[in-house]
Design a protein around this motif. Structure first.
Motif, mmCIF file in Angstrom:
data_model
loop_
_atom_site.group_PDB
_atom_site.id
_atom_site.type_symbol
_atom_site.label_atom_id
_atom_site.label_comp_id
_atom_site.label_asym_id
_atom_site.label_seq_id
_atom_site.Cartn_x
_atom_site.Cartn_y
_atom_site.Cartn_z
ATOM 1 N N LEU A 1 -6.312 -4.313 -9.121
ATOM 2 C CA LEU A 1 -6.906 -4.865 -7.979
ATOM 3 C C LEU A 1 -8.480 -4.185 -9.120
ATOM 4 C CD1 LEU A 1 -8.586 -5.356 -5.280
ATOM 5 C CD2 LEU A 1 -8.252 -2.821 -4.177
ATOM 6 N N GLY A 2 -8.352 -3.204 -9.947
ATOM 7 C CA GLY A 2 -9.862 -3.346 -10.172
ATOM 8 C C GLY A 2 -9.443 -4.473 -11.704
ATOM 9 N N LEU A 3 -8.912 -4.746 -12.808
ATOM 10 C CA LEU A 3 -8.705 -6.134 -13.038
ATOM 11 C C LEU A 3 -9.187 -7.060 -12.588
ATOM 12 C CD1 LEU A 3 -8.588 -6.582 -16.396
ATOM 13 C CD2 LEU A 3 -6.288 -6.922 -15.986
ATOM 14 N N THR A 4 -8.974 -7.701 -11.131
ATOM 15 C CA THR A 4 -9.059 -8.761 -10.615
ATOM 16 C C THR A 4 -10.478 -8.613 -10.176
ATOM 17 O OG1 THR A 4 -6.827 -8.860 -9.893
ATOM 18 C CG2 THR A 4 -8.629 -9.756 -8.486
ATOM 19 N N LEU A 5 -11.356 -7.479 -10.276
ATOM 20 C CA LEU A 5 -12.589 -7.419 -9.596
ATOM 21 C C LEU A 5 -13.557 -7.748 -10.697
ATOM 22 C CD1 LEU A 5 -12.326 -4.542 -7.517
ATOM 23 C CD2 LEU A 5 -13.141 -6.730 -6.498
ATOM 24 N N LEU A 6 -13.198 -7.044 -11.767
ATOM 25 C CA LEU A 6 -13.663 -7.255 -13.423
ATOM 26 C C LEU A 6 -13.462 -8.373 -13.743
ATOM 27 C CD1 LEU A 6 -12.208 -3.757 -14.836
ATOM 28 C CD2 LEU A 6 -14.606 -4.049 -14.704
ATOM 29 N N ALA A 7 -12.434 -9.268 -13.183
ATOM 30 C CA ALA A 7 -12.608 -10.551 -14.170
ATOM 31 C C ALA A 7 -13.556 -11.509 -13.454
ATOM 32 C CB ALA A 7 -11.080 -11.164 -14.254
ATOM 33 N N LEU A 8 -13.501 -11.573 -11.911
ATOM 34 C CA LEU A 8 -14.227 -11.860 -10.776
ATOM 35 C C LEU A 8 -16.139 -11.902 -11.216
ATOM 36 C CD1 LEU A 8 -11.629 -12.180 -7.262
ATOM 37 C CD2 LEU A 8 -12.141 -13.964 -9.157
ATOM 38 N N PHE B 1 0.419 -1.429 -0.028
ATOM 39 C CA PHE B 1 -0.365 -0.606 0.051
ATOM 40 C C PHE B 1 0.831 0.978 -0.191
ATOM 41 C CE2 PHE B 1 -1.543 -3.627 1.903
ATOM 42 C CZ PHE B 1 -3.403 -3.528 1.386
ATOM 43 N N SER B 2 2.508 1.299 0.182
ATOM 44 C CA SER B 2 2.962 2.552 -0.545
ATOM 45 C C SER B 2 2.320 3.008 -1.762
ATOM 46 C CB SER B 2 4.570 1.799 -0.779
ATOM 47 O OG SER B 2 4.403 0.881 -1.801
ATOM 48 N N PRO B 3 3.238 4.023 -1.552
ATOM 49 C CA PRO B 3 2.710 5.236 -2.817
ATOM 50 C C PRO B 3 3.224 4.983 -4.189
ATOM 51 C CG PRO B 3 3.160 6.839 -1.276
ATOM 52 C CD PRO B 3 3.785 5.005 -0.545
ATOM 53 N N GLU B 4 4.487 4.538 -3.872
ATOM 54 C CA GLU B 4 5.202 3.728 -5.041
ATOM 55 C C GLU B 4 4.595 2.675 -5.803
ATOM 56 O OE1 GLU B 4 8.116 4.866 -2.060
ATOM 57 O OE2 GLU B 4 6.313 3.788 -2.467
ATOM 58 N N PHE B 5 3.599 1.988 -5.529
ATOM 59 C CA PHE B 5 2.940 1.086 -5.221
ATOM 60 C C PHE B 5 1.367 1.100 -6.314
ATOM 61 C CE2 PHE B 5 4.038 -3.449 -5.421
ATOM 62 C CZ PHE B 5 5.467 -3.380 -5.532
ATOM 63 N N VAL C 1 -4.008 -0.362 -8.309
ATOM 64 C CA VAL C 1 -4.986 0.208 -9.047
ATOM 65 C C VAL C 1 -5.530 -1.015 -9.508
ATOM 66 C CG1 VAL C 1 -6.235 2.362 -9.792
ATOM 67 C CG2 VAL C 1 -5.261 2.577 -8.119
ATOM 68 N N LYS C 2 -4.549 -1.060 -10.913
ATOM 69 C CA LYS C 2 -5.043 -1.355 -12.041
ATOM 70 C C LYS C 2 -4.985 -2.854 -11.919
ATOM 71 C CE LYS C 2 -0.826 -0.464 -14.002
ATOM 72 N NZ LYS C 2 0.280 -0.334 -15.304
ATOM 73 N N THR D 1 -3.830 -10.428 -4.035
ATOM 74 C CA THR D 1 -2.420 -11.334 -3.846
ATOM 75 C C THR D 1 -1.321 -10.986 -5.315
ATOM 76 O OG1 THR D 1 -4.040 -13.517 -3.741
ATOM 77 C CG2 THR D 1 -2.337 -14.375 -4.822
ATOM 78 N N PRO D 2 -2.102 -11.008 -6.669
ATOM 79 C CA PRO D 2 -1.086 -10.678 -7.731
ATOM 80 C C PRO D 2 -0.083 -10.306 -7.062
ATOM 81 C CG PRO D 2 -2.929 -10.722 -8.969
ATOM 82 C CD PRO D 2 -3.415 -11.020 -7.505
ATOM 83 N N LEU D 3 -0.615 -8.360 -6.239
ATOM 84 C CA LEU D 3 0.240 -7.942 -6.242
ATOM 85 C C LEU D 3 1.503 -8.715 -5.384
ATOM 86 C CD1 LEU D 3 0.952 -4.630 -6.949
ATOM 87 C CD2 LEU D 3 -0.325 -3.994 -4.871
ATOM 88 N N PHE D 4 1.223 -8.981 -4.393
ATOM 89 C CA PHE D 4 1.941 -9.418 -3.298
ATOM 90 C C PHE D 4 2.884 -10.625 -3.693
ATOM 91 C CE2 PHE D 4 2.529 -12.889 -0.577
ATOM 92 C CZ PHE D 4 3.192 -12.691 0.555
#
Length: 234
Positions: free
Chosen positions: A26-33, A14-18, A23-24, A210-213
């Motif tokens: 998380l947004g795509l994961t939610l859309l896919a699900l 959740f750092s500013p660099e990430f 956002v990309k 999970t993809p980010l982590f």
């Protein structure tokens, strides 16, 4: 080494660099699900419900509502099993974005990795999507076997996700065959790291990132293994 990689990845989530890649993904994961949910629900109503209605005609109204509840639970379980393959394919699209942030912020003195060609990255992600789907079908069947049950989910996804994310991270610095050879050499370490990813995947809401982590964790793990390899006696 594994815990250090997981701690470093979690601290960056959740750092500013990430923020942008967060956002990309998380947004795509939610859309896919969401798309999968409506697809599975539509297929159930189209294929299964008419068959149930014909097999058990004259059901009382309360039975219909009960069927809807049971079907909803079944759909939710099916969707839960699909989170792993969705995670894999989305990671394939954004791994390079995650890796670039990790390399730039945590390893500024090291040479940066090179992004895989877009088409090759997409092909690998789709191929792995299919493998993870089949693996989770096997895990679902094993849930019916006493003494194995939920452990099957962690074993299957620990192996598959660990393998995929590590090879993706390694291929930024190595040819594909060399990345696989390195993964096999450290198969136990990669599998244990994959179990951590599977545990992350099993936590509701947290599994959406999970993809980010997983991508960030495997970048750190590959760096640690590469450092160990460079200091190993010839």
């Amino acid at each position: 080494m594994i815990l250090d990689a997981a701690r470093a990845a979690a601290s960056r989530l959740f750092s500013p660099e990430f923020r942008s890649v967060f956002v990309k993904t998380l947004g795509l994961t939610l859309l896919a699900l969401a798309a999968l949910w409506f697809t599975i629900r539509g297929l159930f109503e189209w294929l299964a419900w008419p068959w149930i209605d014909a097999w058990l005609p004259g059901l009382p109204s309360w039975a219909g509502w009960l069927g809807v509840v049971v079907a909803g639970i079944g759909l939710a379980l099916g969707l839960a099993l699909l989170i792993a393959p969705v995670t894999a394919i989305i990671a394939g699209l954004f791994l390079d974005d995650v890796a670039e942030v990790v390399e730039r912020t945590d390893y500024p003195g090291d040479p940066p990795g090179r992004a895989m060609p877009g088409l090759r990255s997409l092909v690998l992600a789709i191929k792995f999507f299919g493998v993870v789907v089949l693996g989770n079908i096997v895990a679902l069947l094993l849930l019916l076997v006493p003494g194995i049950n939920i452990a099957a989910f962690f074993i299957v996804n620990g192996y598959l996700l660990g393998r995929e994310f590590f090879e993706f991270a390694a291929m930024r610095f190595r040819p594909e065959t060399e990345a696989r050879t390195l993964r096999r050499k450290y198969a136990g370490t990669v599998f244990l790291a994959g179990l951590l990813i599977a545990a992350f995947l099993a936590v509701p809401l947290l599994n959406l990132v999970t993809p980010l982590f997983a991508a960030a964790m495997m970048v750190h793990l590959h760096k640690a293994i590469s450092a160990r390899e460079s200091h190993a006696p010839i």
